[in-house]
Design a protein around this motif. Structure first.
Motif, PDB file in Angstrom:
ATOM      1  N   HIS A 165     113.297 138.764   2.438  1.00 53.89           N
ATOM      2  CA  HIS A 165     112.952 138.050   1.139  1.00 53.89           C
ATOM      3  C   HIS A 165     114.030 138.321   0.026  1.00 53.89           C
ATOM      4  CE1 HIS A 165     109.186 136.473   2.872  1.00 53.89           C
ATOM      5  NE2 HIS A 165     108.610 137.516   3.027  1.00 53.89           N
ATOM      6  N   ARG A 168     116.480 135.873  -1.401  1.00 56.39           N
ATOM      7  CA  ARG A 168     115.708 134.828  -2.318  1.00 56.39           C
ATOM      8  C   ARG A 168     114.739 135.297  -3.448  1.00 56.39           C
ATOM      9  NH1 ARG A 168     110.302 131.778   0.356  1.00 56.39           N
ATOM     10  NH2 ARG A 168     110.050 130.279  -1.108  1.00 56.39           N
ATOM     11  N   LEU A 172     115.646 133.819  -7.324  1.00 57.70           N
ATOM     12  CA  LEU A 172     114.770 133.130  -8.372  1.00 57.70           C
ATOM     13  C   LEU A 172     114.540 134.132  -9.721  1.00 57.70           C
ATOM     14  CD1 LEU A 172     111.888 132.553  -5.388  1.00 57.70           C
ATOM     15  CD2 LEU A 172     113.405 130.781  -6.726  1.00 57.70           C
ATOM     16  N   GLN A 185     114.304 123.281 -13.521  1.00 60.60           N
ATOM     17  CA  GLN A 185     114.735 124.327 -12.463  1.00 60.60           C
ATOM     18  C   GLN A 185     113.868 125.394 -12.940  1.00 60.60           C
ATOM     19  OE1 GLN A 185     118.707 125.706 -13.213  1.00 60.60           O
ATOM     20  NE2 GLN A 185     118.950 125.879 -10.851  1.00 60.60           N
ATOM     21  N   ALA A 188     110.416 125.115 -11.646  1.00 62.95           N
ATOM     22  CA  ALA A 188     110.444 125.197 -10.003  1.00 62.95           C
ATOM     23  C   ALA A 188     110.516 126.421  -9.443  1.00 62.95           C
ATOM     24  CB  ALA A 188     111.541 124.134  -9.508  1.00 62.95           C
ATOM     25  N   ALA A 189     111.552 127.191 -10.360  1.00 65.26           N
ATOM     26  CA  ALA A 189     111.721 128.821  -9.651  1.00 65.26           C
ATOM     27  C   ALA A 189     110.537 129.591 -10.134  1.00 65.26           C
ATOM     28  CB  ALA A 189     113.051 129.281 -10.719  1.00 65.26           C
ATOM     29  N   ARG A 191     107.483 128.613 -10.165  1.00 65.48           N
ATOM     30  CA  ARG A 191     106.355 128.146  -9.087  1.00 65.48           C
ATOM     31  C   ARG A 191     106.772 128.821  -7.590  1.00 65.48           C
ATOM     32  NH1 ARG A 191     106.105 122.286  -9.923  1.00 65.48           N
ATOM     33  NH2 ARG A 191     104.718 123.012 -11.814  1.00 65.48           N
ATOM     34  N   GLU A 192     107.894 128.787  -7.624  1.00 65.83           N
ATOM     35  CA  GLU A 192     108.452 129.187  -6.195  1.00 65.83           C
ATOM     36  C   GLU A 192     108.164 130.700  -5.943  1.00 65.83           C
ATOM     37  OE1 GLU A 192     112.157 129.406  -3.045  1.00 65.83           O
ATOM     38  OE2 GLU A 192     112.390 128.107  -4.928  1.00 65.83           O
ATOM     39  N   GLU A 195     104.605 131.553  -5.749  1.00 69.79           N
ATOM     40  CA  GLU A 195     103.948 131.314  -4.171  1.00 69.79           C
ATOM     41  C   GLU A 195     104.563 132.253  -3.458  1.00 69.79           C
ATOM     42  OE1 GLU A 195     105.483 127.292  -3.753  1.00 69.79           O
ATOM     43  OE2 GLU A 195     103.809 126.420  -4.792  1.00 69.79           O
ATOM     44  N   LEU A 196     105.760 132.703  -3.458  1.00 71.11           N
ATOM     45  CA  LEU A 196     106.439 133.704  -2.397  1.00 71.11           C
ATOM     46  C   LEU A 196     105.649 135.095  -2.626  1.00 71.11           C
ATOM     47  CD1 LEU A 196     108.598 134.743  -0.562  1.00 71.11           C
ATOM     48  CD2 LEU A 196     110.024 134.905  -2.473  1.00 71.11           C
ATOM     49  N   SER A 199     102.371 134.781  -1.188  1.00 69.58           N
ATOM     50  CA  SER A 199     102.666 134.887   0.331  1.00 69.58           C
ATOM     51  C   SER A 199     102.647 136.469   0.789  1.00 69.58           C
ATOM     52  CB  SER A 199     103.820 134.021   0.874  1.00 69.58           C
ATOM     53  OG  SER A 199     103.706 134.185   2.169  1.00 69.58           O
TER      54      SER A 199
END
Length: 408
Positions: A165, A168, A172, A185, A188-189, A191-192, A195-196, A199
């Motif tokens: 990871h 990434r 981010l 952007q 989106a960053a 949110r990503e 989420e990561l 997870s």
């Protein structure tokens, strides 16, 4: 004092000339943040030290007037700094609760126990740097191959995050700390990344280990309001971003400073100064964080003769305070690893929000610098300092890449 506000450049750039100009006018300056948001920056060392511990200064987003009035859009590039749940935006008892949950991982004893691991990782990265230089006609990007993977690898190991990871997470976090990220952007960053991290936390919950993430999940699952799910994600975000971005810039800036001041490097090699001196002088002279967001006065506050209205977003001007001649003497803009001073720099913060990872950052940087210049004593920049591209944004203070010739 000149009341014309300084417009913060979202693309960053070297802060020192601007800092000198603003400091000449006073210890506090009005600024215009992205999105035409009015703010202030505290630049003077003494004023900043006092401001960071003032009882009427808070970190909680509820104190941010423009945010409360709905004037801060979701894609505002600095929004995460203001709103991420966790210790960075908590005050008082909430801040102490959240800080206590992770502080045991960063005690002097726990950090010292990490020393052998840091040394092992460093040795492997030096081999990688040498290999990259051989493949690159003698030139390698020290930031990418050395200054980045060391702190990122160590913090991910502490958190129990799979190395897969790492790239990434860095991509981010770089978008989130930059101040020139486009709104869509930035959204989106954010949110990503959330989420990561969610997870990663879910995987840890299913298979706990001997790591900080598992300990935080246990605290969340115990109940009793010790840790909420948003605070868990916010804490992981803070640990990863702050746990590597600052040290990455610190090592990068120290190498730049030593290459530009070979006489200072010689003092260390000859034993007339040590690597911890290099780390402290770099922190002061070229702070890895330039203007850190945010703090808010909870009432109209006068700082060094300047009124800061209640609810104003205030930047901590660490890079300016480090070169404040009133605190560090008339030669404050000179890099001097033998500098004798009783004035401690503020580059890792001060007061309740003092950087929790400071002992780890200091150790990693000292080990990294000593190992680097022991292995490659003739290492030098492959391009002039003026040819280096600056960091994206005004929060972090460094360069995007550092091409070097290790001399392998």
């Amino acid at each position: 004092m000149n009341t014309s506000p300084h417009r913060m450049d979202p693309t960053g750039g070297c802060p020192h000339a601007v800092n000198a100009r603003l400091l000449a006018e006073g210890a506090v300056a009005p600024v215009v943040l992205p999105g035409e948001i009015e703010g202030m920056v505290v630049l003077g060392h003494d004023a900043l030290r006092d401001f960071l511990t003032h009882p009427d200064v808070a970190k909680g987003p509820q104190h941010f007037t423009a945010l409360a009035e709905g004037r801060i859009p979701e894609g505002w590039p600095l929004r995460t700094f203001a709103t991420v749940p966790g210790m960075m935006t908590a005050d008082g008892a909430d801040h102490r609760r959240l800080r206590t949950l992770v502080s045991s991982a960063f005690t002097a004893r726990r950090v010292e126990e990490l020393r052998p691991r840091v040394e092992t990782v460093t040795a492997g990265l030096l081999d990688g740097l040498a290999e990259a230089a051989r493949e690159g006609d003698g030139v390698a990007d020290l930031r990418r191959h050395y200054a980045l993977p060391l702190p990122l690898g160590v913090i991910c190991e502490l958190l129990g995050v799979d190395p897969a990871h790492q790239d990434r997470l860095h991509r981010l976090s770089s978008l989130i700390v930059a101040t020139d990220t486009e709104p869509a952007q930035a959204v989106a960053a954010n949110r990503e990344l959330v989420e990561l991290l969610g997870s990663i936390a879910a995987d840890k919950a299913a298979a706990p280990g001997d790591d900080l993430t598992s300990a935080l999940i246990a605290a969340r699952d115990e109940g009793g309001d010790r840790l909420s799910q948003p605070e868990l994600i916010g804490t992981l975000l803070l640990m990863i971003v702050a746990g590597h971005e600052t040290t990455l810039n610190l090592v990068t800036n120290a190498v730049r400073a030593l290459c530009a001041h070979r006489d200072q490097l010689a003092l260390v090699v000859e034993g007339r100064a040590d690597w911890t001196d290099v780390v402290e002088e770099t922190l002061r002279w070229d702070s890895p964080v330039s203007y850190f967001p945010f703090r808010y006065p909870t009432r109209d506050l006068t700082v060094d003769g300047t009124l800061i209205p209640r609810g104003t977003p205030v930047l901590a001007g660490y890079s300016a305070a480090g070169r404040d001649t009133k605190a560090h003497g008339p030669d404050a803009d000179r890099f001097d690893v033998t500098r004798a001073t009783t004035v401690k720099h503020l580059s890792l913060g001060h007061g309740p929000h003092y950087c929790l990872g400071a002992p780890l950052a200091r150790m990693e940087a000292a080990i990294a610098l000593e190992a680097l210049f022991t292995r490659f004593p003739d290492l030098d920049l492959a391009v002039p300092e003026t040819g280096l591209t600056r960091h994206s944004g005004f929060v972090g203070n460094s360069v995007r890449a550092l091409p070097v010739r290790p001399g392998v």
